[in-house]
Design a protein around this motif. Structure first.
Motif, mmCIF file in Angstrom:
data_model
loop_
_atom_site.group_PDB
_atom_site.id
_atom_site.type_symbol
_atom_site.label_atom_id
_atom_site.label_comp_id
_atom_site.label_asym_id
_atom_site.label_seq_id
_atom_site.Cartn_x
_atom_site.Cartn_y
_atom_site.Cartn_z
ATOM 1 N N GLU B 166 0.827 -1.213 0.000
ATOM 2 C CA GLU B 166 0.000 0.000 0.000
ATOM 3 C C GLU B 166 0.858 1.259 0.000
ATOM 4 O O GLU B 166 0.361 2.365 0.197
ATOM 5 C CB GLU B 166 -0.935 -0.012 1.209
ATOM 6 C CG GLU B 166 -1.921 -1.175 1.160
ATOM 7 C CD GLU B 166 -2.798 -1.231 2.407
ATOM 8 O OE1 GLU B 166 -3.051 -0.156 3.004
ATOM 9 O OE2 GLU B 166 -3.204 -2.346 2.771
ATOM 10 N N GLY B 167 2.167 1.078 -0.195
ATOM 11 C CA GLY B 167 3.072 2.225 -0.185
ATOM 12 C C GLY B 167 3.764 2.362 1.158
ATOM 13 O O GLY B 167 3.835 1.402 1.943
ATOM 14 N N LEU B 168 4.265 3.546 1.445
ATOM 15 C CA LEU B 168 4.974 3.796 2.696
ATOM 16 C C LEU B 168 4.110 3.415 3.900
ATOM 17 O O LEU B 168 2.932 3.767 3.960
ATOM 18 C CB LEU B 168 5.334 5.287 2.790
ATOM 19 C CG LEU B 168 6.159 5.712 3.999
ATOM 20 C CD1 LEU B 168 7.626 5.341 3.787
ATOM 21 C CD2 LEU B 168 6.028 7.211 4.234
ATOM 22 N N CYS B 169 4.696 2.692 4.848
ATOM 23 C CA CYS B 169 3.966 2.293 6.056
ATOM 24 C C CYS B 169 3.866 3.501 6.983
ATOM 25 O O CYS B 169 4.694 3.684 7.893
ATOM 26 C CB CYS B 169 4.662 1.124 6.743
ATOM 27 S SG CYS B 169 4.690 -0.360 5.727
ATOM 28 N N VAL B 170 2.848 4.300 6.766
ATOM 29 C CA VAL B 170 2.732 5.585 7.447
ATOM 30 C C VAL B 170 2.654 5.425 8.954
ATOM 31 O O VAL B 170 3.202 6.234 9.717
ATOM 32 C CB VAL B 170 1.504 6.368 6.902
ATOM 33 C CG1 VAL B 170 1.315 7.659 7.661
ATOM 34 C CG2 VAL B 170 1.673 6.636 5.413
ATOM 35 N N GLU B 171 1.983 4.341 9.404
ATOM 36 C CA GLU B 171 1.835 4.151 10.854
ATOM 37 C C GLU B 171 3.187 3.983 11.539
ATOM 38 O O GLU B 171 3.331 4.283 12.719
ATOM 39 C CB GLU B 171 0.909 2.958 11.158
ATOM 40 C CG GLU B 171 1.502 1.581 10.897
ATOM 41 C CD GLU B 171 1.494 1.183 9.415
ATOM 42 O OE1 GLU B 171 1.112 2.018 8.571
ATOM 43 O OE2 GLU B 171 1.889 0.041 9.107
ATOM 44 N N ARG B 172 4.204 3.550 10.754
ATOM 45 C CA ARG B 172 5.532 3.406 11.331
ATOM 46 C C ARG B 172 6.223 4.757 11.552
ATOM 47 O O ARG B 172 7.214 4.846 12.271
ATOM 48 C CB ARG B 172 6.421 2.535 10.422
ATOM 49 C CG ARG B 172 5.870 1.134 10.173
ATOM 50 C CD ARG B 172 6.233 0.203 11.327
ATOM 51 N NE ARG B 172 7.639 -0.102 11.290
ATOM 52 C CZ ARG B 172 8.171 -1.161 10.684
ATOM 53 N NH1 ARG B 172 7.388 -2.023 10.075
ATOM 54 N NH2 ARG B 172 9.472 -1.374 10.716
ATOM 55 N N LEU B 173 5.719 5.794 10.903
ATOM 56 C CA LEU B 173 6.316 7.122 11.076
ATOM 57 C C LEU B 173 6.160 7.619 12.504
ATOM 58 O O LEU B 173 7.026 8.313 13.034
ATOM 59 C CB LEU B 173 5.679 8.133 10.122
ATOM 60 C CG LEU B 173 6.135 8.101 8.666
ATOM 61 C CD1 LEU B 173 5.300 9.081 7.846
ATOM 62 C CD2 LEU B 173 7.610 8.455 8.559
ATOM 63 N N GLU B 174 5.026 7.261 13.107
ATOM 64 C CA GLU B 174 4.717 7.756 14.448
ATOM 65 C C GLU B 174 5.858 7.480 15.422
ATOM 66 O O GLU B 174 6.226 8.313 16.238
ATOM 67 C CB GLU B 174 3.438 7.105 14.982
ATOM 68 C CG GLU B 174 2.175 7.472 14.221
ATOM 69 C CD GLU B 174 1.689 8.889 14.538
ATOM 70 O OE1 GLU B 174 2.178 9.495 15.522
ATOM 71 O OE2 GLU B 174 0.822 9.388 13.785
ATOM 72 N N ALA B 175 6.446 6.302 15.287
ATOM 73 C CA ALA B 175 7.470 5.871 16.240
ATOM 74 C C ALA B 175 8.859 6.426 15.926
ATOM 75 O O ALA B 175 9.780 6.281 16.723
ATOM 76 C CB ALA B 175 7.531 4.338 16.263
ATOM 77 N N THR B 176 9.005 7.072 14.779
ATOM 78 C CA THR B 176 10.357 7.442 14.345
ATOM 79 C C THR B 176 10.818 8.794 14.871
ATOM 80 O O THR B 176 12.009 9.070 14.890
ATOM 81 C CB THR B 176 10.440 7.510 12.812
ATOM 82 O OG1 THR B 176 9.504 8.498 12.351
ATOM 83 C CG2 THR B 176 10.148 6.168 12.172
ATOM 84 N N ALA B 177 9.853 9.649 15.245
ATOM 85 C CA ALA B 177 10.190 11.001 15.693
ATOM 86 C C ALA B 177 11.052 11.747 14.669
ATOM 87 O O ALA B 177 12.018 12.413 15.016
ATOM 88 C CB ALA B 177 10.887 10.974 17.056
ATOM 89 N N VAL B 178 10.688 11.606 13.400
ATOM 90 C CA VAL B 178 11.416 12.337 12.358
ATOM 91 C C VAL B 178 10.791 13.714 12.149
ATOM 92 O O VAL B 178 9.645 13.964 12.518
ATOM 93 C CB VAL B 178 11.433 11.573 11.019
ATOM 94 C CG1 VAL B 178 12.210 10.279 11.144
ATOM 95 C CG2 VAL B 178 10.025 11.343 10.502
ATOM 96 N N ASP B 179 11.569 14.593 11.558
ATOM 97 C CA ASP B 179 11.102 15.948 11.281
ATOM 98 C C ASP B 179 10.533 16.085 9.876
ATOM 99 O O ASP B 179 9.899 17.090 9.547
ATOM 100 C CB ASP B 179 12.273 16.923 11.442
ATOM 101 C CG ASP B 179 12.911 16.822 12.812
ATOM 102 O OD1 ASP B 179 12.256 17.266 13.772
ATOM 103 O OD2 ASP B 179 14.018 16.267 12.931
ATOM 104 N N ALA B 180 10.817 15.097 9.044
ATOM 105 C CA ALA B 180 10.359 15.163 7.660
ATOM 106 C C ALA B 180 10.439 13.769 7.065
ATOM 107 O O ALA B 180 11.024 12.850 7.657
ATOM 108 C CB ALA B 180 11.228 16.129 6.854
ATOM 109 N N VAL B 181 9.845 13.613 5.877
ATOM 110 C CA VAL B 181 9.899 12.328 5.188
ATOM 111 C C VAL B 181 10.003 12.594 3.687
ATOM 112 O O VAL B 181 9.414 13.550 3.182
ATOM 113 C CB VAL B 181 8.647 11.472 5.519
ATOM 114 C CG1 VAL B 181 7.358 12.177 5.100
ATOM 115 C CG2 VAL B 181 8.715 10.104 4.851
ATOM 116 N N VAL B 182 10.782 11.767 3.005
ATOM 117 C CA VAL B 182 10.839 11.814 1.540
ATOM 118 C C VAL B 182 10.052 10.622 1.024
ATOM 119 O O VAL B 182 10.309 9.482 1.434
ATOM 120 C CB VAL B 182 12.284 11.733 1.008
ATOM 121 C CG1 VAL B 182 12.309 11.908 -0.510
ATOM 122 C CG2 VAL B 182 13.177 12.763 1.680
ATOM 123 N N VAL B 183 9.104 10.900 0.131
ATOM 124 C CA VAL B 183 8.190 9.839 -0.276
ATOM 125 C C VAL B 183 7.882 9.963 -1.773
ATOM 126 O O VAL B 183 7.940 11.059 -2.338
ATOM 127 C CB VAL B 183 6.910 9.900 0.596
ATOM 128 C CG1 VAL B 183 6.154 11.198 0.374
ATOM 129 C CG2 VAL B 183 6.012 8.709 0.392
#
Lengths: 436, 436
Positions: B166-183
């Motif tokens: 389904e593409g990038l696993c967005v729910e995994r972003l929550e745990a990463t504490a990143v400031d940005a994402v390249v997608v």
């Protein structure tokens, strides 16, 4: 101070949009708009004695188009992919031959890296130096403020070393403990002196003894009017000198092509230190290679030299006629002179008075990183104006000087130097300087 | 791993110098030489299924030359000076109109900054993010290794977030504490899935809640063959999304023009974060503006879509015929597919066996920052070969797979991932992979 200069560069095309009072009849699409900055509301001057580029009307459009057509007709499709990041071989080969012939350089296609202009090359070098453990680099004072800005933004400390009548004060380098120096030996920018043979030898000795690097900024080395051009330091000591040049003064800044001729061990690091993908388009690189290879580039330079020599003579005559108390500094070379103002006239007051009369000039203080120690002077670029316009402009300058005498009190503090990162060099210029 | 990919890009023009076995008849001057690197001695493959660009023979040379001629005929001389560092207004205007029409973007000429390509734009964004206090950025896994390399070299930590069906696993972003994402929402690189509507919504919600930035890499969003292109995220949330694109896939990498469509508050920082002077030549920018404005760019894209659709169909037919045990992943879009190898064939063993037969292919492991978790697969670029050559190449691939089965033991370890700075991305490729 540096911000101001950056602003000037950024606005190059805006400042000069009218040719000395003549409207440009044709437009390419709508006029370029720009984001709001401090000086967005500055009036367009009638005359602009900017020293940053040559006469843009001389750009060899026909030859450039012909070279582009030939490149597009013959280029194998595979060459339209991601090229070698150091630049097209054909251009490096043409440059290496030409730099040897015209500038006395000692290099090869394998030692040249193509960049997008001098400052881009300088940023690449700064990264290379930092990666090798360098921390401090010397620059000329007065000098080129954007050079200092780029080096500082990259993370190097800059040490301003004075330039006197014999060029960079090389003996002062000993005390600085710098890892490298950026120098303009053929025609010190902006003061216009030539590094003497004794100083050249001392500089090379210093670099050899301390295993330091000399970055030779050959910004206007092609333009000498009273003799052949001064040969490069790089040709004498290719292992200690990086020769940095571009076509910004010889063709036009918009071409965005420059080069570094490097010592062997710096080639791979320089290629690696480039931003990935921040290359110049292959067609432009190959068109320039053709222009050089066909002799069209040399013919263009001969034409430019003749024109600029005449413009310089017209300028000197106009100064002698209209501003007899002024002194002109600098050898017969390049695209600018330093004009020491008649006794009593301040740089800033004169600049402001000139702006009110439609003339934009540039105080020498703009080119000083430290406290200015020079007699009040202006840096006068003469390449961008016609000879008649130059005479008119100097007539106006004479009037501005007269007016400035009456108001010398307001001088200097507006130009107090300060630290700066190029991230903001396009913002916040002291617009008041030219507000008229 | 990343070094390998960098090397491929660096050598783009070398790898593809012959068109599927056909020698290029004409040469522009001497063949480009290059500095010695680990893979300089690699044989030129007969077929190269590189996914990094389209069919370079389709570059619209006549239209490009015409646009260049028109620009050179009409450009006021003053525009040959130092231009506005954010790019020529005409190009920003043409792009803003076209991105709205073709990609559903919501931008304006004032929100667009011209760069030299996607990776250059990404470096600029990395500097902007760092200056705003960002430290961590998420990237797709598998993904584009040079994207990770550029972000790390700029000083950001990268966090690899998996891409599933389904593409990038967005729910995994929550745990990463990143400031940005390249997608890559329209066509995940390289796995070829489309971000589902639910994930799109979740991604935008995440960015809104955490005040983070989405960098939308629209690398091949123009190429969809079974329906209209997927619209950009940027059009839905222009304040949280930077749309990054270039003409490297639509025209050719050698043009070196890309763009960032930015939220208002990032425009000035992005312009400031560019290297001073690392601009694209004005004539090239204005030629592209003309190509877009005249409709020639859209006509060219329609032609490309038709050709690439046919090539993709030829590829799928050839795979069904020659490698019946293989599975093809990815929607009908872009310039590549992911080919899951028949049971038992390893990526590296197949790649090596193919190299020995004159065919260069690219293991999916090259696109993984972490330990590869996928079934053995190849990333197959189909745009650069003719339909006949594709069939031949897949026939050879079938033979390579047969040979690889006999030697599956030598798989994987040669591609162990490691950290990397782009300074060395052009050096030290695992040449053994394609040594044949």
């Amino acid at each position: 101070v540096v911000e101001a200069y950056g602003q000037l560069v950024a606005e190059g095309y805006l400042l000069a949009r009218r040719g000395s009072g003549t409207r440009v009849a044709e437009r390419l699409g709508p006029a370029p708009r720009r984001l709001e900055t401090a000086s967005a509301s500055l009036p367009t001057p009638r005359w602009d004695l900017f020293a940053g580029h040559g006469d843009l009307t001389l750009f060899p459009r026909t030859a450039w188009l012909r070279a582009t057509r030939e490149v597009l007709a013959e280029l194998p499709a595979a060459r339209l992919g991601y090229g070698w990041p150091g630049g097209a071989f054909e251009l490096r080969e043409a440059l290496s031959e030409r730099l040897a012939r015209a500038r006395g350089a000692a290099t090869s296609p394998e030692h040249i890296v193509i960049v997008s202009g001098f400052l881009h090359g300088l940023e690449v070098l700064a990264r290379v130096l930092l990666a090798r453990g360098a921390t401090r680099i010397a620059v000329e004072e007065p000098g080129f403020p954007l050079c200092t800005a780029v080096l500082r933004a990259a993370g190097l400390q800059t040490v301003a070393v004075p330039v006197d009548a014999e060029g960079l004060c090389v003996e002062r380098l000993e005390a600085t403990a710098v890892d490298a120096v950026v120098v303009t030996p053929a025609h010190a920018f902006p003061v216009g002196v030539v590094l003497t043979p004794e100083r050249r030898a001392a500089l090379l000795r210093w670099a050899e003894e301390h295993r330091t690097l000399i970055v030779e900024d050959d910004y206007d080395g092609e333009f000498r009017y009273d003799r052949g051009p001064v040969g490069t330091l790089q040709g004498v000591s290719p292992e200690r000198v990086v020769l940095a040049g571009s076509v910004s003064k010889t063709l036009a800044p918009a071409v965005r092509i420059g080069w570094l001729a490097l010592p062997e061990e710096l080639v791979a690091p320089a290629i690696g230190a480039r931003s990935i993908g921040a290359d110049t388009a292959a067609v432009g690189q190959l068109a320039l290679a053709r222009l050089i290879g066909s002799g069209a580039y040399d013919r263009h330079l001969r034409c430019c030299r003749l024109r600029y020599k005449r413009k310089r003579e017209a300028l000197l005559t106009a100064i002698a006629d209209h501003v007899p108390g002024a002194r002109v500094h600098g050898v017969a070379a390049g695209l600018h002179v330093v004009l020491e103002l008649p006794h009593g006239a301040g740089e800033v007051a004169t600049t402001r008075a000139a702006a009110a009369l439609g003339l934009r000039v540039y105080p020498l203080a703009l080119f000083c990183a430290g406290e200015p120690r020079h007699a009040p002077s202006l840096v006068i670029g003469y390449a961008g104006c016609g000879e008649g316009a130059l005479r008119d402009a100097i007539g106006v300058l004479a009037e501005a000087i007269d007016r400035a005498h009456a108001d010398a009190a307001s001088d200097v503090p507006a130009l107090a130097p300060r630290d700066h990162a190029p991230a903001s060099s396009w913002e916040g210029a002291p617009a008041s300087l030219w507000a008229g």
